[in-house]
Design a protein around this motif. Structure first.
Motif, PDB file in Angstrom:
ATOM      1  N   LYS A 100       1.032  -1.492   0.145  1.00 50.52           N
ATOM      2  CA  LYS A 100      -0.053   0.563   0.266  1.00 50.52           C
ATOM      3  C   LYS A 100       0.518   1.810   0.143  1.00 50.52           C
ATOM      4  O   LYS A 100       1.618   1.601   1.082  1.00 50.52           O
ATOM      5  CB  LYS A 100      -0.874  -0.113   1.155  1.00 50.52           C
ATOM      6  N   ASP A 111      -1.829   0.078  -3.981  1.00 52.51           N
ATOM      7  CA  ASP A 111      -1.747  -1.656  -4.212  1.00 52.51           C
ATOM      8  C   ASP A 111      -0.771  -1.683  -4.646  1.00 52.51           C
ATOM      9  O   ASP A 111      -1.107  -1.727  -5.586  1.00 52.51           O
ATOM     10  CB  ASP A 111      -2.395  -2.232  -3.443  1.00 52.51           C
ATOM     11  N   GLN A 121       1.675  -3.146  -6.959  1.00 54.59           N
ATOM     12  CA  GLN A 121       3.008  -4.018  -7.150  1.00 54.59           C
ATOM     13  C   GLN A 121       3.640  -3.792  -7.991  1.00 54.59           C
ATOM     14  O   GLN A 121       3.939  -5.324  -9.007  1.00 54.59           O
ATOM     15  CB  GLN A 121       1.592  -5.221  -7.188  1.00 54.59           C
TER      16      GLN A 121
END
Length: 308
Positions: free
Chosen positions: A227, A265, A267
């Motif tokens: 996050k 979020d 990634q």
């Protein structure tokens, strides 16, 4: 008549020569006598030196050797080694023996033999100390060489370590910079709502119900995943912070007043992020609004919108 005159002249000349001869003889005799008396007086007033004896010669030779030995101790003391205290002690022994021998005016042969043995012992002691000094100097020279060699090795190692530390810091800085997220496509649009609840863009301040802010997070394979929170700051024409108007503090006494937050979020792949600033009870006024995008206290971009 002539013959008588000639005899008279010869007698006169002979008498004159006789007187001169006697005077000259008396003068020479007196001079020799005076010189003889002066020589006798001189011989009486200047005493003849007594011949050297075996004892006196031995005493003198020992004193000369002791004096040389004392000088040798002075030279050894110039080295300033750990043996200096012992050398000073032995030097005093030499000086004491010299004083003793000088005080002995007529030493016997047995005493001379004792002095000679003591001289030999002192010289043997000096030879041993000189040998020890040379060994110490050799050891010190070897140690200095080893220390210099070790210093060179340590200096090279320190240089290598400093280079490695510098490279490591540069690498860490590069990685940190590379791991930092980058944003682009900063946009802000004004939205209005129809009676049916449908939203559409507008340029009119009186129709604006909200400001929609958006941006893109670029892909980053080495950035930390999870996050991620960004702080959005919206400023009106009077440079007043709109929205939540909250203060957040960071490290090193850094602080930021923001309007709202936008989270994603992350990634490692590219992502689009947006946030909404509602008008609520305070309607938007005509003018230009500035929007700043922060990652903690660091500003990453900005944009603006002008409402009519």
């Amino acid at each position: 008549m002539k013959k008588h005159y000639k005899n008279k002249w010869l007698k006169g000349a002979f008498a004159t020569l006789l007187v001169l001869g006697i005077g000259a003889s008396f003068f020479l005799f007196s001079k020799e006598l005076n010189e003889g008396e002066l020589q006798s007086k001189t011989e009486i007033n200047i005493p003849k030196e007594a011949p050297d004896t075996k004892e006196s010669l031995g005493k003198r030779n020992i004193l000369d050797s002791l004096n040389l030995l004392k000088l040798a101790y002075d030279v050894a003391l110039l080295e300033k080694t750990s043996l200096s205290e012992e050398l000073e002690f032995q030097k005093r022994n030499v000086e004491n023996l010299m004083e003793i021998i000088k005080a002995s005016k007529e030493p016997s042969l047995s005493e001379i033999d004792v002095y000679r043995r003591q001289l030999s012992e002192l010289k043997t002691t000096l030879d041993a100390k000189v040998l020890e000094i040379n060994q110490l100097k050799s050891q010190n020279k070897k140690l200095l060489t080893e220390i210099e060699t070790q210093n060179v090795v340590m200096y090279k190692q320190k240089t290598q370590n400093d280079t490695l530390v510098s490279k490591q810091k540069q690498l860490e800085s590069t990685i940190k910079a590379a791991a930092r997220l980058s944003l682009n496509n900063f946009k802000v649009v004004a939205l209005k709502e129809s009676s049916s609840g449908k939203e559409s863009e507008t340029k009119k301040a009186k129709h604006t119900k909200k400001l929609k802010v958006s941006f893109s997070v670029l892909a980053n394979a080495i950035a930390k995943t999870g996050k991620k929170i960004f702080y959005i700051q919206v400023l009106d024409q009077k440079n007043k912070v709109l929205g939540e108007d909250k203060l957040i503090e960071f490290d090193y006494d850094k602080a930021l007043v923001y309007s709202f937050i936008a989270a994603v979020d992350f990634q490692g792949k590219a992502a689009n992020v947006y946030g909404i600033l509602n008008a609520d009870e305070n309607p938007f006024q005509k003018g230009t609004y500035f929007v700043n995008f922060f990652d903690k206290q660091e500003i990453l971009g900005s944009t603006s919108i002008t409402l009519e």
